[in-house]
Design a protein around this motif. Sequence first.
Motif, short mmCIF file in Angstrom:
data_model
loop_
_atom_site.label_atom_id
_atom_site.label_comp_id
_atom_site.label_asym_id
_atom_site.label_seq_id
_atom_site.Cartn_x
_atom_site.Cartn_y
_atom_site.Cartn_z
N UNK A 13 0.82 -1.21 0.00
CA UNK A 13 0.00 0.00 0.00
C UNK A 13 0.86 1.26 0.00
N UNK A 14 2.10 1.13 0.45
CA UNK A 14 2.95 2.32 0.52
C UNK A 14 3.51 2.71 -0.85
N UNK A 15 3.65 1.73 -1.76
CA UNK A 15 4.14 2.04 -3.09
C UNK A 15 5.62 2.35 -3.08
N UNK A 16 6.06 2.85 -4.20
CA UNK A 16 7.50 3.05 -4.37
C UNK A 16 7.78 4.50 -4.67
N UNK A 17 7.36 5.33 -3.74
CA UNK A 17 7.45 6.76 -4.01
C UNK A 17 8.44 7.49 -3.12
N UNK B 164 -4.11 5.67 1.11
CA UNK B 164 -4.76 4.41 1.49
C UNK B 164 -6.06 4.67 2.24
N UNK C 107 5.75 11.37 -7.67
CA UNK C 107 4.32 11.33 -7.91
C UNK C 107 3.65 12.68 -8.15
N UNK D 151 -2.45 11.31 -9.13
CA UNK D 151 -2.51 9.89 -9.44
C UNK D 151 -2.45 8.96 -8.24
N UNK D 152 -2.08 9.48 -7.06
CA UNK D 152 -1.71 8.59 -5.95
C UNK D 152 -2.90 7.82 -5.38
N UNK E 176 -4.13 4.96 -7.56
CA UNK E 176 -3.45 3.67 -7.53
C UNK E 176 -4.34 2.61 -6.89
N UNK E 177 -5.19 3.04 -5.95
CA UNK E 177 -6.05 2.10 -5.25
C UNK E 177 -7.41 1.95 -5.93
#
Lengths: 522, 522
Positions: free
Chosen positions: A54-58, A92, A331, A366-367, A370-371
């Motif tokens: 859920x944290x992503x790669x940001x 999230x 992001x 966009x963040x 993602x979900x």
Amino acid sequence: MSDPKKRAKLPRGFVDLGPADIAATEKMLAEIKKSYELYGFEALATPLVEYTDALGKFLPDQERPNEGVFSFQDDDEQWLSLRYDLTAPLARYVAENFDRLPKPYRSYRVGPVFRNEKPGPGRFRQFMQFDADTVGTSSVAADVELCMMAADTLEWLGIKRGDYVIKVNSRKVLDGVMGAIGLGGEENAGRRLTVLRAIDKYDRLGAEGVRALLGKGRKDESGDFTKGADLRPDAIIKVLELFSIVDWVAQSKKGNPPFQAGVDSGAIDDRKAEHIGFEGVIGGVKAAVGSSSTGLDGLAELSRIWVLIQSAGYDDGRIRIDPSVVRGLEYYTGPVFEADLTFETKDEDGRTVRFGSVGGGGRYDGLVGCFRGEDVPATGFSIGVSRLYAALKAINSPIVSASVQRGPVIVLVLDQGEIAHYQTFVTQLRNANIVAELYLGSSGMNAQLKYADKRGSICAIIQGSHERAKGEVAIRDLVLGAELAASTKDRADYLDLRTRAQFSRPEAELVEAVKEVLARHP
Amino acid sequence: MSDPKKRAKLPRGFVDLGPADIAATEKMLAEIKKSYELYGFEALATPLVEYTDALGKFLPDQERPNEGVFSFQDDDEQWLSLRYDLTAPLARYVAENFDRLPKPYRSYRVGPVFRNEKPGPGRFRQFMQFDADTVGTSSVAADVELCMMAADTLEWLGIKRGDYVIKVNSRKVLDGVMGAIGLGGEENAGRRLTVLRAIDKYDRLGAEGVRALLGKGRKDESGDFTKGADLRPDAIIKVLELFSIVDWVAQSKKGNPPFQAGVDSGAIDDRKAEHIGFEGVIGGVKAAVGSSSTGLDGLAELSRIWVLIQSAGYDDGRIRIDPSVVRGLEYYTGPVFEADLTFETKDEDGRTVRFGSVGGGGRYDGLVGCFRGEDVPATGFSIGVSRLYAALKAINSPIVSASVQRGPVIVLVLDQGEIAHYQTFVTQLRNANIVAELYLGSSGMNAQLKYADKRGSICAIIQGSHERAKGEVAIRDLVLGAELAASTKDRADYLDLRTRAQFSRPEAELVEAVKEVLARHP
């Protein structure tokens, strides 16, 4: 204990905070909170742990996914991570609770975040952020509002107008310039990042340093060489056009000739002093983005932002458009902003430097998507609390300087057999709302008085067998006591001082007598 | 975003908190802090992460070392863990800073702790504790003081005298009983733990349940069987003697015959009602510890504690000696205490139960010594903040019920082209310290008013082309507006209500008019 002796060591990159720092930080956070709430943001607290996916790669400035994050598995072998910022958890949260939240949703959050990185001076593995975000609107009014709030918050904290600036740019402008110099598309992501990082160093290195980093590379004072983006000369000039006018202004203010010999003068030699300000800045941006449609979008965005800043009256230097603002996070999709302190201070090596960034943010449309599989526009601003705290200390802000607390009243224990009786003195004082404690160690009277000094106490209560026989207590004024100890008997008021520094009273007058002494030293 | 759609899910055992819970928790923490400070404790904040080897293997109710702890490696491959309580980090801090700290050292700490366990109802993986500890004294006065502070703190939080009790016991008593029934020594550690856990369940299961757990085992209502400690009958009677008198008292108060048929009557049939109270309790303990010297030490300790409790006046039911108090942690070495709420509430299955423990602590003279190779006496008390918060909610304490905040004044945006002008209204309100925001979405007027309702707003500002032409703004009282919507025109004051629910004023009188409306609904 049968354990072997263990190592008592604070982990690297983490800190312990004592009472003064804690009290000052709390005062500071209370001010930020008041400021954010005045803007209609409401509190949210998410946990310190999230599912890793859920944290992503940001994470800023990290090329490999999840590098720099502390991750671990739970007892069900699910991967969890410590949050590295307060934005990913918000995304999230909003995605998970989308339907029941008011939209736009405005929230603020405060708390520690974690980075699994090499610690260094001013670079910690746990540090505190204070964020505000508006989710569910694409209006630039939301971005401008965050910038205004950032300015207000710094002023609430005692940073004077002129000692800070909120700088605004648009990622679309930067993307447009990238397109114009042929660095668009996925395949150029790596070089794009190198160019953005070079631009980001403009404040520190100036135009000449950035020029080197855009070209072959740069050797710093220590002799270390940083490889550059290897752009062609015309591309370098295009990028430098972005902020050449800013450089021009800075140089003029210092009384220097506008351009250093041999540096970027080709790009900007037709500019004039009257171009300074928004129009001048926009002129440079226009030249840099050329005909890129993304770049022109960014330009239009900056113009709309400027109108709102003007109408709110923040165009007086509090907020300004600055095309050198990059912000690291991948992001960001639109406006980006940075809160900079412009006053000077000393760095770790004793050199005079501007204090620099204490916060920043931007739009990340966009963040949340993602979900949810659809874009949800959002923008946010984050204050680096620890860094801002250091700044408030540097300017000796009353927020952080007025938080020294005085120690408790100490009731001495001169006879362990009478401890229950001494305890009644403490209880009386506490019932009168006076911070008090019984000395709980096993040392003698002198050590007990030293303990009181170490705690910053104003007053000690002493009852030896002599006083007890008379039903009295001795009240010692530790401040006057220290003065007395430093005086000689020739001092005119020596006897009076001695009388006031320690005096006896009936037990029943204890609370009253202590209040008297505390009132002497407000 | 090119990411595949991610899962938006709060990790299991963690919670998000909204504004009402956050505000109430903050108020509650502020009260606890004031109470702890009145006792002379000073703030300390350690990081959330420690070296794994510094945390030790003291997690309650865990037999394997480090089970239940979240651990991970940093970029230098050092093992780190999230703290599982606030005591182990304090021990590390004191050992690391021993020479410069005042001794005794009194500190309080508040913050989240983490457990890598199966979450369940009321059982979280991140929860908050609020601890106070005194390090560097072996005086029982330090232990008693923590009990008194626990009682005071609960009262500060609005829990009435009689609705709580602080129960004190000594680990030495329990150790003495273990010795007396032949369970001393390292080799019996496992069985000892089974016996302690059985005793710990006394409050929930009563004497009969404990008797079963000390013997072959116990089948609960659901039919699950818990294996017992398999003690011999005479050993079981010895252990039950510890708290049989307590049971006797409880049964008498309920108007029941003192002992249930066939249960532990052999052990206590010679007791009388006049033994109730400290003497009665101590009588049971005396019988249970027999001639064990550790047990007799414990007995003497409880007597010294009782003298201090009496002299401070806390023997009125606020603090009492209770030999059934075990506390799970292996590291306790002397007095142990527990703060219990005695009022009734419903459990998850709707059954009436006493609320139970909201905190506890005890003396741990060996823990700091793990680092220093010499024992450093210490004692501490910890409040389970989340559990206490639930209790305050259950009794509807003003601390938690009075923290509903009203929403911001919403300035509607009816014409996107005029957004800069609307923004000036918001700025005026904020400058007057009125929480206000611009509606930042793209919906129409009705949706904007619904948004204001959802935010709990009292007041909305409306300016359509009609008002703008006259240089006016419409002020809408959303509370009266709702009342109006629910009324019919026959209502006597309908016209007056309609006039007050929405009215127009010159732009210059905006702030004044909003203040008027806000003052109607304090």
